[in-house]
Scaffold this motif. Structure first.
Motif, mmCIF file in Angstrom:
data_model
loop_
_atom_site.group_PDB
_atom_site.id
_atom_site.type_symbol
_atom_site.label_atom_id
_atom_site.label_comp_id
_atom_site.label_asym_id
_atom_site.label_seq_id
_atom_site.Cartn_x
_atom_site.Cartn_y
_atom_site.Cartn_z
ATOM 1 N N LYS A 25 0.854 -1.187 0.000
ATOM 2 C CA LYS A 25 0.000 0.000 0.000
ATOM 3 C C LYS A 25 0.890 1.236 0.000
ATOM 4 C CE LYS A 25 -3.723 -2.123 2.610
ATOM 5 N NZ LYS A 25 -4.506 -2.098 3.843
ATOM 6 N N PRO A 26 0.365 2.361 -0.487
ATOM 7 C CA PRO A 26 1.155 3.587 -0.420
ATOM 8 C C PRO A 26 1.647 3.837 1.005
ATOM 9 C CG PRO A 26 -0.734 3.926 -1.823
ATOM 10 C CD PRO A 26 -0.919 2.568 -1.173
ATOM 11 N N GLY A 27 2.930 4.167 1.104
ATOM 12 C CA GLY A 27 3.561 4.384 2.391
ATOM 13 C C GLY A 27 4.417 3.218 2.843
ATOM 14 N N ASP A 28 4.214 2.027 2.235
ATOM 15 C CA ASP A 28 5.086 0.899 2.546
ATOM 16 C C ASP A 28 6.465 1.159 1.960
ATOM 17 O OD1 ASP A 28 3.138 -0.529 3.943
ATOM 18 O OD2 ASP A 28 2.506 -1.667 2.183
ATOM 19 N N LEU A 29 7.440 0.372 2.388
ATOM 20 C CA LEU A 29 8.819 0.579 1.962
ATOM 21 C C LEU A 29 9.272 -0.510 1.002
ATOM 22 C CD1 LEU A 29 10.362 1.553 5.403
ATOM 23 C CD2 LEU A 29 9.335 3.029 3.670
ATOM 24 N N LEU A 30 10.045 -0.110 0.010
ATOM 25 C CA LEU A 30 10.655 -1.040 -0.940
ATOM 26 C C LEU A 30 12.145 -1.051 -0.669
ATOM 27 C CD1 LEU A 30 8.839 0.049 -4.221
ATOM 28 C CD2 LEU A 30 8.131 -1.670 -2.553
ATOM 29 N N PHE A 31 12.695 -2.246 -0.512
ATOM 30 C CA PHE A 31 14.111 -2.403 -0.192
ATOM 31 C C PHE A 31 14.842 -3.033 -1.370
ATOM 32 C CE2 PHE A 31 11.896 -2.467 3.877
ATOM 33 C CZ PHE A 31 12.602 -1.507 4.587
ATOM 34 N N PHE A 32 16.035 -2.505 -1.662
ATOM 35 C CA PHE A 32 16.797 -2.926 -2.830
ATOM 36 C C PHE A 32 18.246 -3.233 -2.473
ATOM 37 C CE2 PHE A 32 13.541 0.076 -4.149
ATOM 38 C CZ PHE A 32 12.945 -0.542 -5.233
ATOM 39 N N LYS A 33 18.851 -4.129 -3.273
ATOM 40 C CA LYS A 33 20.302 -4.329 -3.284
ATOM 41 C C LYS A 33 20.784 -3.724 -4.594
ATOM 42 C CE LYS A 33 20.636 -8.607 -0.653
ATOM 43 N NZ LYS A 33 21.042 -10.013 -0.697
ATOM 44 N N ILE A 34 21.648 -2.751 -4.517
ATOM 45 C CA ILE A 34 22.083 -2.065 -5.736
ATOM 46 C C ILE A 34 23.416 -2.604 -6.246
ATOM 47 C CG2 ILE A 34 22.613 0.181 -6.791
ATOM 48 C CD1 ILE A 34 19.672 -0.135 -5.969
ATOM 49 N N ASN A 35 24.513 -2.296 -5.600
ATOM 50 C CA ASN A 35 25.831 -2.684 -6.115
ATOM 51 C C ASN A 35 26.578 -3.635 -5.192
ATOM 52 O OD1 ASN A 35 25.657 -1.067 -8.430
ATOM 53 N ND2 ASN A 35 26.169 0.735 -7.237
ATOM 54 N N SER A 36 25.860 -4.350 -4.370
ATOM 55 C CA SER A 36 26.533 -5.235 -3.429
ATOM 56 C C SER A 36 25.608 -6.380 -3.059
ATOM 57 C CB SER A 36 26.943 -4.457 -2.171
ATOM 58 O OG SER A 36 25.786 -4.060 -1.460
#
Length: 121
Positions: A60-71
């Motif tokens: 839902k809007p306001g939730d967080l998205l977590f990413f691994k970028i360069n590691s």
């Protein structure tokens, strides 16, 4: 939180930044929640640790998205805005900007969606 973040689009990226003079990714999330009167952790790792994981279909809007970028480790967070969109402090664009989960770059790096237990200040 989403409306607050939307209004910050274009603000410069600044490592460690937590004000409208410049934000890093977790600084933007922290600022938006704080302005909405909600106390949350400051760092991406702490946000990930305290959030409850959920499938994308439940985001839902306001939730967080977590990413691994360069590691191999968690390195980026964005604020879900709905319809596959998110707002984040982008190093690539050097500003607060929109992102899309339809973009293969972001879709391939997404490692989790989290909902925070929120405490009002």
């Amino acid at each position: 939180m989403v409306e607050i973040a939307e209004n910050l689009k274009g603000v410069p990226y600044r490592y460690g930044g937590v004000t409208p003079k410049g934000f890093d990714c977790s600084g933007l999330v922290h600022y938006a929640y704080h302005k909405a009167g909600i106390k949350i952790p400051r760092t991406t790792q702490d946000l990930y640790r305290v959030s409850r994981r959920l499938p994308i279909e439940q985001a839902k809007p306001g939730d967080l998205l977590f990413f691994k970028i360069n590691s191999r480790k968690l390195s980026h967070v964005g604020l879900y805005a709905g319809n596959g969109r998110f707002i984040h402090a982008s190093t690539g664009q050097n500003r607060v900007a929109d992102g899309s989960l339809e973009d293969p770059y972001w879709r391939d790096r997404l490692i989790g969606i989290g909902r925070l237990p929120v405490d009002r200040m």
